[in-house]
Design an enzyme around this catalytic site. Structure first.
Site, PDB file in Angstrom:
ATOM      1  N   ILE A 171      30.585  34.581  33.384  1.00  0.00           N
ATOM      2  CA  ILE A 171      31.296  35.210  32.277  1.00  0.00           C
ATOM      3  C   ILE A 171      32.645  34.546  32.028  1.00  0.00           C
ATOM      4  O   ILE A 171      33.004  34.242  30.883  1.00  0.00           O
ATOM      5  CB  ILE A 171      31.485  36.713  32.568  1.00  0.00           C
ATOM      6  CG1 ILE A 171      30.132  37.438  32.473  1.00  0.00           C
ATOM      7  CG2 ILE A 171      32.511  37.338  31.617  1.00  0.00           C
ATOM      8  CD1 ILE A 171      30.162  38.864  32.991  1.00  0.00           C
ATOM      9  N   ASP A 190      42.006  31.005  46.663  1.00  0.00           N
ATOM     10  CA  ASP A 190      41.316  32.245  46.980  1.00  0.00           C
ATOM     11  C   ASP A 190      42.203  33.385  46.505  1.00  0.00           C
ATOM     12  O   ASP A 190      43.357  33.498  46.950  1.00  0.00           O
ATOM     13  CB  ASP A 190      41.074  32.346  48.489  1.00  0.00           C
ATOM     14  CG  ASP A 190      40.211  33.529  48.886  1.00  0.00           C
ATOM     15  OD1 ASP A 190      40.190  34.537  48.153  1.00  0.00           O
ATOM     16  OD2 ASP A 190      39.574  33.457  49.959  1.00  0.00           O
ATOM     17  N   LYS A 217      50.632  39.283  40.014  1.00  0.00           N
ATOM     18  CA  LYS A 217      51.931  39.084  40.683  1.00  0.00           C
ATOM     19  C   LYS A 217      52.357  37.622  40.626  1.00  0.00           C
ATOM     20  O   LYS A 217      53.548  37.311  40.433  1.00  0.00           O
ATOM     21  CB  LYS A 217      51.801  39.538  42.143  1.00  0.00           C
ATOM     22  CG  LYS A 217      53.132  39.686  42.880  1.00  0.00           C
ATOM     23  CD  LYS A 217      53.912  40.898  42.387  1.00  0.00           C
ATOM     24  CE  LYS A 217      55.250  41.030  43.101  1.00  0.00           C
ATOM     25  NZ  LYS A 217      55.107  41.385  44.528  1.00  0.00           N
ATOM     26  N   SER A 235      36.208  43.902  34.262  1.00  0.00           N
ATOM     27  CA  SER A 235      35.804  45.057  35.047  1.00  0.00           C
ATOM     28  C   SER A 235      34.291  45.233  34.955  1.00  0.00           C
ATOM     29  O   SER A 235      33.537  44.262  34.997  1.00  0.00           O
ATOM     30  CB  SER A 235      36.557  46.308  34.542  1.00  0.00           C
ATOM     31  OG  SER A 235      36.303  47.423  35.354  1.00  0.00           O
ATOM     32  N   LYS A 282      36.324  48.213  40.772  1.00  0.00           N
ATOM     33  CA  LYS A 282      36.553  48.061  39.338  1.00  0.00           C
ATOM     34  C   LYS A 282      37.376  49.218  38.762  1.00  0.00           C
ATOM     35  O   LYS A 282      38.139  49.016  37.814  1.00  0.00           O
ATOM     36  CB  LYS A 282      35.214  47.948  38.612  1.00  0.00           C
ATOM     37  CG  LYS A 282      34.453  46.667  38.927  1.00  0.00           C
ATOM     38  CD  LYS A 282      35.273  45.408  38.663  1.00  0.00           C
ATOM     39  CE  LYS A 282      34.411  44.148  38.743  1.00  0.00           C
ATOM     40  NZ  LYS A 282      35.217  42.907  38.569  1.00  0.00           N
TER      41      LYS A 282
END
Length: 293
Positions: free
Chosen positions: A36, A82, A142, A159, A177
């Protein structure tokens, strides 16, 4: 004779949006090496943006970045990281700034999924999915927020619709999610005054993805016997179109929203496998289940 069932067309974003709508923009996308998020990245690049795709597998990232650059005529570079490791994400962000000087758009798309009952789900397996999906989304935000503030840019968090109802064998993903949705909503309220928007795209069952392979047990992705108001499974271009819209100026007043892209399927969704037989007799879907990581 009964009328024929309507089947929604699959539309390319170029039929609706200007080719240069994202000219000069830079996208940072976790999970962009496949599925996606790769499809979203391609669409945004086709409309003028350069991109950085982030993931753990260097070979796949490099191949995907080369493919995306060739297909779109824009620049895509790989950045191995990661999302569970804040330092590696900060390094990926620094690589982006060194190459492009800014970040306008961020897609938080890294994810993990498998099927397992709560009774057979190890603590480590549950923790791992939370770390990839929920903590990974937080870490990505962040690491990028100082730069997105400067550009008055936007976030899209990827999500799912699984947690809208109780979905058997998906407690770990549903919890993860739900956390992603909550983070995006809070981000929208905190960062809106700085000019930053954040929205969620929640895909339905999407053809040709790892998630669909997991949920269907490698069965065909055709919609035979699948109830959906628009007649088919979600396709990656459907999600890519939603991403183009949400990053576009046309969505400048849309933030803090969760957008399911599922053809209305959630309104009709039953269980993806026989219920309650699949719960009472897990051996009936044994090939789909994985209880440990």
């Amino acid at each position: 004779m009964a009328p024929s069932y309507f089947l929604a067309p699959i539309v390319d974003s170029s039929s609706t949006f200007k080719d240069d709508i994202f000219k000069g923009k830079v996208l940072f996308c976790t999970g962009g090496g496949s599925g996606i998020c790769k499809g979203m990245t391609e669409a945004i690049m086709r409309h003028g943006a350069d991109a950085v795709i982030v993931g753990r597998k260097a070979d796949r990232l490099a191949a995907s970045a080369k493919e995306l650059s060739e297909k779109t005529g824009k620049t895509c570079i790989p950045a191995q990281a990661d999302v569970r490791d804040p330092k590696s994400l900060k390094d990926a962000v620094q690589k982006t700034i060194e190459r492009f000087g800014k970040i306008d758009f961020v897609i938080c798309g890294a994810a993990g999924n498998f099927m397992a009952p709560i009774s057979g789900l190890s603590e480590n397996a549950f923790r791992t999915v939370i770390e990839i999906d929920t903590l990974g989304t937080y870490n990505t935000i962040k690491a990028t927020i100082p730069h997105v503030r400067k550009s008055k840019g936007a976030y899209i968090c990827v999500s799912a619709t699984l947690h809208y109802r109780g979905t058997p064998y998906q407690a770990h993903v549903s919890a993860a999610k739900a956390g992603v949705d909550a983070i995006s909503n809070a981000l929208a309220t905190e960062e809106g005054p700085w000019g930053v928007r954040s929205n969620v795209i929640a895909p339905g069952f999407t053809s040709g993805t790892e998630g669909m392979r997991v949920m269907s047990g490698n069965k065909s992705n055709t919609a035979d016997g699948f109830s959906n108001p628009l007649g088919r499974f979600t396709e990656i271009p459907d999600l890519a179109n939603a991403a183009v819209f949400l990053f576009s100026p046309a969505a400048c007043y849309i933030t803090g929203q969760v957008l399911p892209v599922d053809g209305g399927g959630e309104h009709l969704r039953g269980d993806f496998f026989p219920y309650p037989q699949s719960v009472l007799d897990p051996s009936s879907i044994q090939k789909l289940l994985k209880g440990k990581l």
